[in-house]
Scaffold this motif. Structure first.
Motif, PDB file in Angstrom:
ATOM      1  N   VAL A  17       0.833  -1.184   0.000  1.00 13.20           N
ATOM      2  CA  VAL A  17       0.000   0.000   0.000  1.00 13.20           C
ATOM      3  C   VAL A  17       0.864   1.229   0.000  1.00 13.20           C
ATOM      4  N   ALA A  19       0.298   5.448   0.294  1.00 14.40           N
ATOM      5  CA  ALA A  19      -0.645   6.542   0.452  1.00 14.40           C
ATOM      6  C   ALA A  19       0.107   7.832   0.382  1.00 14.40           C
ATOM      7  N   THR A  40      -3.958   4.754  -1.775  1.00 10.03           N
ATOM      8  CA  THR A  40      -3.654   3.424  -1.234  1.00 10.03           C
ATOM      9  C   THR A  40      -3.524   2.424  -2.364  1.00 10.03           C
ATOM     10  N   ASN A  61      -7.761   4.533  -4.407  1.00 10.38           N
ATOM     11  CA  ASN A  61      -7.087   3.245  -4.335  1.00 10.38           C
ATOM     12  C   ASN A  61      -6.462   2.933  -5.679  1.00 10.38           C
TER      13      ASN A  61
END
Length: 327
Positions: A17, A19, A40, A61
């Motif tokens: 992930v 971010a 993400t 995402n």
């Protein structure tokens, strides 16, 4: 453009992930205002960032809806022309504000999570003697896929979100980092994190109670994504492959798992919404077991048993209690 930071979580394998967060301004969506921008690469942390950030963040995402995060490839627009890998994006763009969730939670290795909870399934290193119940919460250190999946079992297992205690730690750490970036809303982030931890605590209690007394504790799954869940709730994960749901198990490994299913009278083999079901269906067909969906919550697909992290986790619990004959 203002402040910008990068946060990555469990960035092992392709389900890592990343971010990125920064103030609104140039390059932001027109309606983003002064919200932080959070990106993400795996669904559970998209959900987590949305819950912790609330109205003060905009979350994107990288793995779109219904996309297997194991196959994530980053387009140039997503990473500014960087190499198509989350780790590369973090290391190249993260700077001082990079947050690695591996620094917030204790990750277990693939070898630890692939091992037995204490069953003795005969030769092949599938188990070790446990307590009177036949289970042992201590780390077994056994390699369930038999080393045939081509993975480094000393590497970290990225599927930490299936352990609500670890996800709680991630929520608290994310709230702290967002508060550093955006101190004006620190109290909101703290309150949101507290609400998230309450939800996760409730799910943990439901699992602990629902899986306390079961006729079986064996879960045969498509790929080794459930090690954290198995370790926390004293289950025994058995998989024909490693952490990659698209790896091809050998005929010998399929036969080995099928023999375990027959020997221990395992009635259900679990498939998953985003992975290849061929191996699981082959094992079920050869042993007379039925199939059911157990979702590793790597993304939300049309065939997922829920529409968000909590509902999928609770649906998984219902599936497990039925398959394992829990009272």
């Amino acid at each position: 453009m203002g402040r910008r930071s990068y946060v990555k979580a469990a960035a092992a394998c392709a389900v890592g992930v990343l971010a990125a967060s920064g103030c609104g301004g140039g390059g932001q969506e027109a309606d983003s205002g002064d919200r932080l921008s959070v990106v993400t690469g795996v669904y559970p942390l998209q959900w987590l960032a949305s819950q912790v950030g609330g109205d003060h963040v905009g979350v994107e995402n990288l793995a779109g809806a219904g996309t297997d995060p194991h196959e994530l490839e980053l387009a140039p627009r997503q990473i500014g022309g960087l190499q198509p890998a989350v780790d590369d994006a973090v290391s190249s763009q993260g700077g001082d504000n990079a947050l690695d969730v591996a620094d917030l939670v204790e990750l277990r290795t693939l070898e630890q999570n692939a091992g037995s909870s204490g069953h003795d399934h005969g030769e092949g290193g599938h188990g070790e003697p446990g307590g009177e119940s036949g289970h042992d919460h201590e780390e077994s250190g056994h390699e369930e896929p038999g080393g045939e999946d081509g993975h480094d079992h000393g590497a970290s297992d990225p599927h930490m979100w299936l352990d609500t205690e670890r996800l709680t730690a991630a929520a608290e750490g994310l709230a702290d980092r967002l508060s550093e970036i955006d101190p004006d809303h620190a109290s909101d982030y703290a309150a949101n994190a507290e609400a998230v931890t309450g939800t996760l605590g409730s799910i943990d209690t439901e699992y602990s109670e629902g899986l306390a007394e079961c006729a079986s504790r064996d879960i045969v799954v498509s790929h080794s994504a459930f090690g954290y869940l198995a370790h926390r709730y004293d289950l025994h994960q058995i998989s024909p492959t490693g952490t990659d749901p698209h790896s091809e198990p050998t005929p010998a490994r399929l036969a080995e798992v099928a023999e375990t299913v027959r020997e221990h009278d395992i009635g259900t083999v679990f498939t998953e919404p985003l992975g290849d079901a061929d191996a699981a269906e082959t094992i079920a067909s050869e042993t007379g077991a039925k199939t059911a969906v157990l979702d590793p919550v790597e993304g939300v697909a049309e065939t997922s048993p829920g529409d968000d992290y909590p509902s999928i986790m609770r649906a998984n619990l219902q599936t497990l209690t039925e398959a394992l004959d829990c009272s």
